[in-house]
Scaffold this motif. Sequence first.
Motif, mmCIF file in Angstrom:
data_model
loop_
_atom_site.group_PDB
_atom_site.id
_atom_site.type_symbol
_atom_site.label_atom_id
_atom_site.label_comp_id
_atom_site.label_asym_id
_atom_site.label_seq_id
_atom_site.Cartn_x
_atom_site.Cartn_y
_atom_site.Cartn_z
ATOM 1 N N TYR A 5 0.796 -1.234 0.000
ATOM 2 C CA TYR A 5 0.000 0.000 0.000
ATOM 3 C C TYR A 5 0.830 1.285 0.000
ATOM 4 O O TYR A 5 0.323 2.344 0.349
ATOM 5 N N VAL A 8 -0.799 3.966 -2.205
ATOM 6 C CA VAL A 8 -2.134 4.456 -1.847
ATOM 7 C C VAL A 8 -1.965 5.633 -0.886
ATOM 8 O O VAL A 8 -1.196 5.551 0.067
ATOM 9 N N ASP A 17 1.236 2.957 3.639
ATOM 10 C CA ASP A 17 2.195 2.124 4.370
ATOM 11 C C ASP A 17 2.719 2.838 5.609
ATOM 12 O O ASP A 17 2.955 2.219 6.648
ATOM 13 N N LEU A 49 -8.345 -1.144 2.614
ATOM 14 C CA LEU A 49 -7.565 -0.765 3.792
ATOM 15 C C LEU A 49 -8.354 -0.927 5.081
ATOM 16 O O LEU A 49 -7.763 -1.147 6.144
#
Length: 192
Positions: A5, A8, A17, A49
């Motif tokens: 991630y 993202v 992250d 998430l």
Amino acid sequence: MKILYHDVITPCGQPADVVISALQKFIRRGRVEDAVRAAYELYLTNETLTDYLWDRLRVISVEDIGMGQPMAPVLVETLWNTSRQLTRTHPDYPLLFVHAVRYLCTCPKERGSSLLTSVTKRRIRDQKPFDIPDYVYDQHTIEGQKRGRGIDHFLQTAAVVYPRAGRSQTDEDDERRWAEELLVLMKEEKNG
């Protein structure tokens, strides 16, 4: 190690992250408001998430809380199961992960299971042998049977437990009486 991630971005402009890492570090340090903020950021980012948030909370309950509060995984799992009965957009949904985060932040913590898992994995990977004590060879193993070990050995040696629960003398006497009776009954079965 693969970083998940990192590509993202959360609603406040942080790479996911980093927010995931912050969540765990904040829980480790008992920083309730910061941990809740990180969890909420993950929840608001997207459904993937949100699922990952619950995955991390379930792991954190063992990795960082561990024997500090052995029932932590049960509570977090219960909250996660309850969350699955609501839609993610239900107004009460965040209460469940917020409660889990607050709980984990306030729990006594220890990382023994995490450390022991890592050490054990490497010992096995490196094929390091480990000792097998004599009491392991009981009636449930071929070697124990070759050594003539039966129920006597099992009850007197192989079934010994440590640490023993603190119990009343009556409980101790009952357990001893039951073990003696079991020994007699099993010998009768064998001879009968």
